[in-house]
Design a protein around this motif. Sequence first.
Motif, short mmCIF file in Angstrom:
data_model
loop_
_atom_site.label_atom_id
_atom_site.label_comp_id
_atom_site.label_asym_id
_atom_site.label_seq_id
_atom_site.Cartn_x
_atom_site.Cartn_y
_atom_site.Cartn_z
N SER A 1 0.84 -1.19 0.00
CA SER A 1 0.00 0.00 0.00
C SER A 1 0.88 1.24 0.00
CB SER A 1 -0.90 0.02 1.25
OG SER A 1 -1.81 -1.07 1.24
N PHE B 1 0.49 5.47 -0.10
CA PHE B 1 -0.52 6.50 0.11
C PHE B 1 -0.01 7.88 -0.25
CE2 PHE B 1 -2.77 4.12 3.90
CZ PHE B 1 -3.07 3.07 3.05
N ALA C 1 -2.43 10.79 3.22
CA ALA C 1 -3.33 10.07 4.12
C ALA C 1 -2.49 9.28 5.13
CB ALA C 1 -4.24 9.13 3.35
N SER C 2 -3.08 9.03 6.28
CA SER C 2 -2.38 8.31 7.34
C SER C 2 -2.19 6.84 6.98
CB SER C 2 -3.21 8.42 8.63
OG SER C 2 -2.74 7.51 9.61
N ARG D 1 -2.50 4.46 8.77
CA ARG D 1 -3.45 3.67 9.53
C ARG D 1 -4.68 3.25 8.71
NH1 ARG D 1 -4.63 1.57 12.56
NH2 ARG D 1 -5.86 2.56 14.19
N PHE D 2 -4.86 3.85 7.52
CA PHE D 2 -5.99 3.42 6.68
C PHE D 2 -5.78 2.03 6.07
CE2 PHE D 2 -7.00 7.98 6.69
CZ PHE D 2 -8.37 7.92 6.90
N TYR E 1 -11.21 -3.51 6.66
CA TYR E 1 -12.49 -2.85 6.88
C TYR E 1 -12.49 -1.46 6.23
CZ TYR E 1 -15.96 0.03 9.12
OH TYR E 1 -16.97 0.92 9.33
N ARG E 2 -11.43 -0.69 6.49
CA ARG E 2 -11.37 0.68 5.93
C ARG E 2 -11.29 0.65 4.41
NH1 ARG E 2 -7.42 1.51 10.61
NH2 ARG E 2 -8.95 1.70 12.26
N TYR E 3 -10.63 -0.36 3.85
CA TYR E 3 -10.54 -0.48 2.40
C TYR E 3 -11.87 -0.90 1.77
CZ TYR E 3 -5.41 -0.08 1.79
OH TYR E 3 -4.12 0.36 1.71
N PRO F 1 -4.17 -5.75 2.80
CA PRO F 1 -5.27 -6.37 3.55
C PRO F 1 -5.95 -7.45 2.70
CG PRO F 1 -5.38 -3.97 3.69
CD PRO F 1 -4.35 -4.29 2.65
N LEU G 1 -13.40 5.76 -0.55
CA LEU G 1 -13.59 5.42 0.86
C LEU G 1 -14.37 6.54 1.54
CD1 LEU G 1 -10.07 3.97 1.81
CD2 LEU G 1 -11.94 2.91 0.53
N LEU H 1 -9.25 4.87 -3.26
CA LEU H 1 -8.36 3.71 -3.24
C LEU H 1 -8.35 3.05 -4.62
CD1 LEU H 1 -6.70 1.82 -1.27
CD2 LEU H 1 -8.77 0.41 -1.18
N TYR I 1 -1.96 -1.30 -3.73
CA TYR I 1 -3.02 -0.36 -3.42
C TYR I 1 -2.46 1.06 -3.40
CZ TYR I 1 -6.31 -4.04 -2.03
OH TYR I 1 -7.17 -5.11 -2.03
N LEU J 1 -3.59 4.83 -2.43
CA LEU J 1 -4.63 5.61 -1.77
C LEU J 1 -4.33 7.09 -1.96
CD1 LEU J 1 -7.16 5.55 0.08
CD2 LEU J 1 -5.61 5.69 2.04
N GLN K 1 -6.48 13.06 5.21
CA GLN K 1 -7.29 12.29 6.17
C GLN K 1 -6.45 11.56 7.23
OE1 GLN K 1 -7.86 12.40 2.95
NE2 GLN K 1 -10.04 12.69 2.59
N VAL L 1 -7.00 8.66 10.60
CA VAL L 1 -7.90 7.59 10.99
C VAL L 1 -8.73 7.96 12.22
CG1 VAL L 1 -7.81 5.32 12.12
CG2 VAL L 1 -6.84 5.61 9.85
N HIS M 1 -17.30 3.88 0.80
CA HIS M 1 -17.07 2.59 0.12
C HIS M 1 -17.90 2.43 -1.15
CE1 HIS M 1 -15.47 0.71 4.12
NE2 HIS M 1 -14.54 1.31 3.45
#
Lengths: 443, 443
Positions: free
Chosen positions: A362, A364, A367-368, A370-371, A375-377, A395, B107, B113, B406, B408, B413, B415, B428
């Motif tokens: 991943s 980014f 963005a943090s 932590r995304f 679930y967040r994806y 994930p 998201l 994403l 991935y 993003l 943003q 979390v 989503h």
Amino acid sequence: MTEKSTKAKVTEANEAALELGTRSDSERSASLHRIADAIEDSQEEILDANAEDVREAEEMLASGEYSRALVDRLELSPSKLRSIAEMVRSVADQEDPLGKTFTARRLDEELELYKVAVPIGVIGTVFESRPDALVQIAALSLKSGNAVILKGGSEASSSNRVLFEIIRDAASELPGGWAQLIEAREDVDTMLGMDDSIDLLMPRGSSEFVSYIQDNTSIPVLGHTEGVCHVFVDSEADLSMASEIAYDAKVQYPAVCNAVETLLVHEDVADEFLPDIAGRYRNADVELRGDEATREIIEAKPATTEDWSTEYGDLTLSIKIVEALESAIDHVNTYGSKHTDSIVTAVTERAGTFMRAVDSASVFHNASTRFSDGYRYGLGAEVGISTGKTHARGPVGLEGLTTYKYHLEGSGQTVGVYAGDDANPFLHEEFEGEWNSGRLSEE
Amino acid sequence: MTEKSTKAKVTEANEAALELGTRSDSERSASLHRIADAIEDSQEEILDANAEDVREAEEMLASGEYSRALVDRLELSPSKLRSIAEMVRSVADQEDPLGKTFTARRLDEELELYKVAVPIGVIGTVFESRPDALVQIAALSLKSGNAVILKGGSEASSSNRVLFEIIRDAASELPGGWAQLIEAREDVDTMLGMDDSIDLLMPRGSSEFVSYIQDNTSIPVLGHTEGVCHVFVDSEADLSMASEIAYDAKVQYPAVCNAVETLLVHEDVADEFLPDIAGRYRNADVELRGDEATREIIEAKPATTEDWSTEYGDLTLSIKIVEALESAIDHVNTYGSKHTDSIVTAVTERAGTFMRAVDSASVFHNASTRFSDGYRYGLGAEVGISTGKTHARGPVGLEGLTTYKYHLEGSGQTVGVYAGDDANPFLHEEFEGEWNSGRLSEE
């Protein structure tokens, strides 16, 4: 004795997998709804068993062997159980991951090739002591048509046993062996040798444990050993945005694999950026370790080379000043763990360069880290996060638990006529179509 | 000394892979066209080197160590070289396997994403003595943006060395280390330990050799150990079609992994079917081994349990009579190697049952098992056939040499605002879109 029984369980799972894979989505989903109901209906029984685990864990806490965090993660409550049941329902209601035709190709007239999504078969899992992990993994396996071997943390053994029995009883119309519980560490070693019967291993746990699994089996392993994630604050970053992201990525939940471990700062903005973020980190009790250039600007312990590849999993952060975008990319590719890395910059092109060149699951932009989470994806739930580069990356949700199969529908074709000097040519035309159990015959 | 130099080569490949992955399709394809031209322009040099290999092989043939078939496969000719060059051009002209966006999901507002196709990284390959294998594997790796370690058969060493140099020189605008030639068996062992630098191993060769690789590395392995393929002649089969398919699947080219090894015949049609096909097989010098019921109808040697799991790779075939569709499915799932299995039947539903229940990479209806091949499937070319169930199954072409990443794209943003009691919800929503290097910034 133990070994024999684990082998029998895996063999049973293997047979069940063949049958489970042919069950329809509505059958699999109905079983999941029954499991969700049963979990809510058996609240008392589950909480009793869980109380036993918690009691034992509190003793270990008193003797200093367990942490408070572990005991907290272990403990279930009526509201937690409700949300576990809800999670099972949401897995049930996801789109069927099976049966989809990825490509349909006409090789010749009446010779059609379909690439179709199917379950993998038997998944061997090893997971930590949160009892909701067992339910989540079992639910994702069932929805994707896979048999599953479940090995949870010993701290949660009473909770796991009760949850496992509830799941199996509630799904009694499925082939009996589709879910199997194993409990001893030796049983894991038995699994590692059963490459004829287990198709995929998904261990979660310490990086030593995952490495041990990888080194001792020829079964494919999906998982991650480490999460050494980076945030790079570029020369062109919006510094207040960078501060929010760098703070969230470390402080919001430092124990998880997608938290940042190393902050890289472009030298052009270091003087302006570092004092502010260092103050915020200090107020949150974050221990800072910096390279020489960093320590000329802010107070920090000296960072060693080892720091660059360390997953602290805690309120500790290493900081390095880099002189260019390329140095940041090099640092991430050299010391990172191919998990999740983020660039903060206002310049599109610089973000693109970073995202293309950084070799992580991943990457980014603004963005943090932590995304990085199933679930967040929007994957519904996750069985784990993979830092490997084959099969599934990042994930892993339902899709990562499937594979494909080629279905060829012919009308008597032999290869002989497509070979040699006057060979028939192939058409190789893609077309819109779904495989649906033998369309060409019985006309 | 050898070990050190192999390690250096792999490390070089690893660095080159990071850069190669960022090259555009037109750059990669232009290099492939230059390689194809260079192979044609260097015909004399290649044929000279190949003559050396063939001379040595003829000596081994005389002493009984090599087979005539091996020497034939080794030998190049001007027309073979032209077709090798054409193969490289056809790989060049395939659709770009990289950069494609598989899914784009919003998201939240301004938090997008993208799941994007990327190369795997460094592929370690070991292949047999056909010198065209080196060119094909190098071409597929380059088109898919992967660095590649090439280890060919020692019988082809002079040919391989010349072809490798031609390829490297013709693609001199690529990062230097993208292709590496290794030559000694010990170098393979060095590769097996380099799980930090090699992302995927693709061995081709004997089943013992592939098993050895799987047992001695923690790097993911793609390949097949055995091809124990079946043709099942159902009670509802068109028997003249069944005869054509069963004959083609064994006789057209018995040495390859997709040839049939066991013929399963439904008891309802055995009396009618077996005498005819047995006569055709006998005329083609096929040795038959049958179970008891078979030997009551036709002449055959007795088949032992071992026969059911043996890949003869030759003009030998085992035959078994089964009493039902389900028994055929059981037999295939018990003794097969998950490679390719075919049912001959006129009833759609029975074909569907077989194809759904048989746990093999390729399942066919009314077609010869010999169609199981990357070229025939329309994949352009293949690096190998996988009987594993993860990452890539069946014939593996360009797509099997890619993975995903991935990307993003955010706008600052964190979390924190999506967690806790008054958490922001996620959207989503899937949308149509391609990732294109940081679309959200610089507005």
